[in-house]
Design an enzyme around this catalytic site. Structure first.
Site, mmCIF file in Angstrom:
data_model
loop_
_atom_site.group_PDB
_atom_site.id
_atom_site.type_symbol
_atom_site.label_atom_id
_atom_site.label_comp_id
_atom_site.label_asym_id
_atom_site.label_seq_id
_atom_site.Cartn_x
_atom_site.Cartn_y
_atom_site.Cartn_z
ATOM 1 C CB CYS A 1 -0.988 -0.006 1.157
ATOM 2 S SG CYS A 1 -2.029 -1.453 1.095
ATOM 3 C CG HIS B 1 -3.583 3.039 2.867
ATOM 4 N ND1 HIS B 1 -4.153 2.950 1.610
ATOM 5 C CD2 HIS B 1 -3.601 1.779 3.374
ATOM 6 C CE1 HIS B 1 -4.488 1.697 1.380
ATOM 7 N NE2 HIS B 1 -4.169 0.966 2.433
ATOM 8 C CG ASN C 1 -7.309 -0.815 1.275
ATOM 9 O OD1 ASN C 1 -6.580 -0.302 0.428
ATOM 10 N ND2 ASN C 1 -6.838 -1.474 2.320
HETATM 11 N N1 ACO Z 1 -19.490 -9.413 8.211
HETATM 12 C C1 ACO Z 1 -19.985 -9.874 9.379
HETATM 13 N N2 ACO Z 1 -19.209 -10.424 10.334
HETATM 14 C C2 ACO Z 1 -17.884 -10.486 10.071
HETATM 15 C C3 ACO Z 1 -17.320 -10.015 8.878
HETATM 16 C C4 ACO Z 1 -18.178 -9.462 7.929
HETATM 17 N N3 ACO Z 1 -17.738 -8.976 6.753
HETATM 18 N N4 ACO Z 1 -15.973 -10.222 8.936
HETATM 19 C C5 ACO Z 1 -15.707 -10.790 10.121
HETATM 20 N N5 ACO Z 1 -16.875 -10.965 10.802
HETATM 21 C C6 ACO Z 1 -17.062 -11.553 12.118
HETATM 22 C C7 ACO Z 1 -15.939 -12.471 12.514
HETATM 23 O O1 ACO Z 1 -16.145 -13.774 11.988
HETATM 24 C C8 ACO Z 1 -16.030 -12.430 14.020
HETATM 25 O O2 ACO Z 1 -17.072 -13.272 14.438
HETATM 26 P P1 ACO Z 1 -16.936 -14.126 15.798
HETATM 27 O O3 ACO Z 1 -16.815 -13.099 16.886
HETATM 28 O O4 ACO Z 1 -18.191 -14.891 15.820
HETATM 29 O O5 ACO Z 1 -15.703 -14.942 15.622
HETATM 30 C C9 ACO Z 1 -16.459 -10.996 14.317
HETATM 31 O O6 ACO Z 1 -17.041 -10.503 13.090
HETATM 32 C C10 ACO Z 1 -15.322 -10.103 14.730
HETATM 33 O O7 ACO Z 1 -14.274 -10.308 13.792
HETATM 34 P P2 ACO Z 1 -12.937 -9.470 13.864
HETATM 35 O O8 ACO Z 1 -12.051 -9.867 12.729
HETATM 36 O O9 ACO Z 1 -12.379 -9.549 15.231
HETATM 37 O O10 ACO Z 1 -13.537 -8.013 13.604
HETATM 38 P P3 ACO Z 1 -12.849 -6.626 13.735
HETATM 39 O O11 ACO Z 1 -13.601 -5.764 14.641
HETATM 40 O O12 ACO Z 1 -11.370 -6.740 13.970
HETATM 41 O O13 ACO Z 1 -13.071 -6.020 12.263
HETATM 42 C C11 ACO Z 1 -11.781 -5.701 10.269
HETATM 43 C C12 ACO Z 1 -12.503 -6.699 11.149
HETATM 44 C C13 ACO Z 1 -12.795 -4.686 9.733
HETATM 45 C C14 ACO Z 1 -11.149 -6.437 9.102
HETATM 46 C C15 ACO Z 1 -10.700 -4.938 11.122
HETATM 47 O O14 ACO Z 1 -9.921 -5.864 11.842
HETATM 48 C C16 ACO Z 1 -9.808 -4.095 10.290
HETATM 49 O O15 ACO Z 1 -10.247 -3.128 9.693
HETATM 50 N N6 ACO Z 1 -8.505 -4.406 10.205
HETATM 51 C C17 ACO Z 1 -7.599 -3.717 9.334
HETATM 52 C C18 ACO Z 1 -7.710 -4.295 7.970
HETATM 53 C C19 ACO Z 1 -7.021 -3.504 6.909
HETATM 54 O O16 ACO Z 1 -7.104 -2.301 6.898
HETATM 55 N N7 ACO Z 1 -6.370 -4.216 6.008
HETATM 56 C C20 ACO Z 1 -5.698 -3.694 4.877
HETATM 57 C C21 ACO Z 1 -4.573 -2.781 5.263
HETATM 58 S S1 ACO Z 1 -3.159 -2.951 4.308
HETATM 59 C C22 ACO Z 1 -3.652 -2.894 2.765
HETATM 60 O O17 ACO Z 1 -4.260 -1.935 2.410
HETATM 61 C C23 ACO Z 1 -3.401 -4.044 1.851
#
Ligand code: ACO
Length: 324
Positions: A113, A251, A281
């Site tokens: 990124c 970003h 993203n």
């Molecule tokens: N819809 C519904 N539920 C979901 C989804 C979805 N799309 N995705 C995950 N869940 C569920 C999970 O299965 C989990 O369920 P469980 O509690 O029953 O196990 C619950 O939601 C919580 O999951 P987490 O992964 O802990 O959720 P979190 O609050 O961390 O949010 C997210 C996930 C949005 C991906 C967050 O961690 C995040 O934004 N991380 C950064 C990601 C990022 O920016 N990546 C790219 C950066 S680098 C680049 O650009 C390549």
């Protein structure tokens, strides 16, 4: 001489995929996605037409138009991309053809990124060393080709697109000021294996490993820890006050990440413009395309003090201070 940003351009694919569209293919909801990421929709390319080389070419043409410069005047093209449609010729060579810059130097950069910042800093180094005077710096990504559309944890995040800037050597532009970091620690929290590996196709699970594999929580923690640190480091290295910054162009990965970074830096969120809600993203394309949009909206204007910062797989992160 340092490069002044003389023109900006971008391209977003025509097809828009909403959160409700995704809810039809994986178990998710508009409410969950908006609350956790701030994303409402993303642009997904037509795989046969809107390839990275095509999107990069159009963004570059638009940046040249904005700068009022003909492609034949360009003497360097650097493209950042992790998802090229061709390995050879490079994306930069494809852009060269699209803008008619025959004969100039061309190469690609991959730093996930923050790749566009790496490309920008490389082009600035060419300008500052007297090796070029007009450069095109393009960021393009077609993440939809590398997303596992069965994985709700990643497929909701990404979109496709391209952004470009024209840099013109200018005696009055202030010296390029930047910091770049990378670490192999926690590299496994964001990975995608290369597809072209002999024999690997026979391994079970290989195809999945060529799509984005992500531990979202670790990536989140990494971003909200390292981005405030590198921006503070940048302000100390180049002796500027964060309170004097007009815009923090970060970003566009996730609105919650940006909000947390703003809070940790003690800065008002209004200084952190966002497009993530309607683009998702777009990785290396996110900063130049956001800058292009801000300029078109009259929000990016001459004389502003700006911090750019990005983070991504590697893990890599970078920050720049520019006086626009
Ligand atoms: N819809 C519904 N539920 C979901 C989804 C979805 N799309 N995705 C995950 N869940 C569920 C999970 O299965 C989990 O369920 P469980 O509690 O029953 O196990 C619950 O939601 C919580 O999951 P987490 O992964 O802990 O959720 P979190 O609050 O961390 O949010 C997210 C996930 C949005 C991906 C967050 O961690 C995040 O934004 N991380 C950064 C990601 C990022 O920016 N990546 C790219 C950066 S680098 C680049 O650009 C390549």
């Amino acid at each position: 001489m340092t490069g002044r940003i003389a023109g900006l351009g971008s391209y977003l694919p025509k097809r828009i995929v909403t959160n409700d569209d995704l809810a039809a293919i994986v178990e998710t909801s508009d409410e969950w996605i908006q609350e956790r990421t701030g994303i409402a929709q993303r642009h997904i390319s037509d795989p046969l037409v809107e390839k990275p080389s095509y999107m990069a070419g159009i963004a570059a043409q638009r940046a040249l138009e904005d700068a009022g410069i003909d492609g034949s005047e360009i003497d360097l093209i650097v493209v950042s991309c992790t998802t090229p449609d061709k390995v050879i010729p490079t994306m930069a060579c494809c852009v060269q053809e699209a803008v008619g810059a025959d004969g100039c130097g061309c190469f690609d950069i991959n730093s996930a990124c923050p790749g566009w910042l790496a490309a920008y800093n490389t082009a600035q180094s060419f300008i500052e060393s007297g090796n070029c005077s007009k450069a095109l710096v393009v960021g393009v990504e077609c993440l939809s080709n590398f997303v596992d559309w069965e994985d709700r944890g990643t497929c909701i995040l990404f979109g496709d697109g391209a952004g470009a800037a024209v840099l013109v050597a200018d005696e009055s532009a202030s010296k390029n000021r930047f910091i770049m970091h990378a670490t192999y620690n926690k590299a496994e929290c964001l990975t995608a294996e290369a597809r072209m590996q002999p024999k690997r196709w026979e391994e079970e699970g290989f195809l999945k490993s060529t799509m984005f594999q992500m531990n979202g929580r670790d990536v989140f923690r990494f971003a909200v820890t390292e981005v405030p640190k590198i921006i503070t480091e940048l302000s100390e290295k180049y002796s500027f006050d964060l309170n004097d910054i007009d815009l923090f162009i970060l970003h566009q990965a996730n609105a919650r990440i940006i909000e947390t970074i703003a809070k940790r830096l003690g800065q008002d969120i209004s200084k952190f413009p966002m497009t993530v809600y309607d683009t998702g993203n777009t990785s290396t394309a996110s900063i130049p395309s956001l800058m292009d949009r801000l300029k078109k909206e009259g929000k990016l204007v001459k004389g502003q003090k700006i911090v750019l910062s990005s983070f991504g797989g590697g893990l890599t992160w970078a920050a720049n201070y520019i006086e626009y």
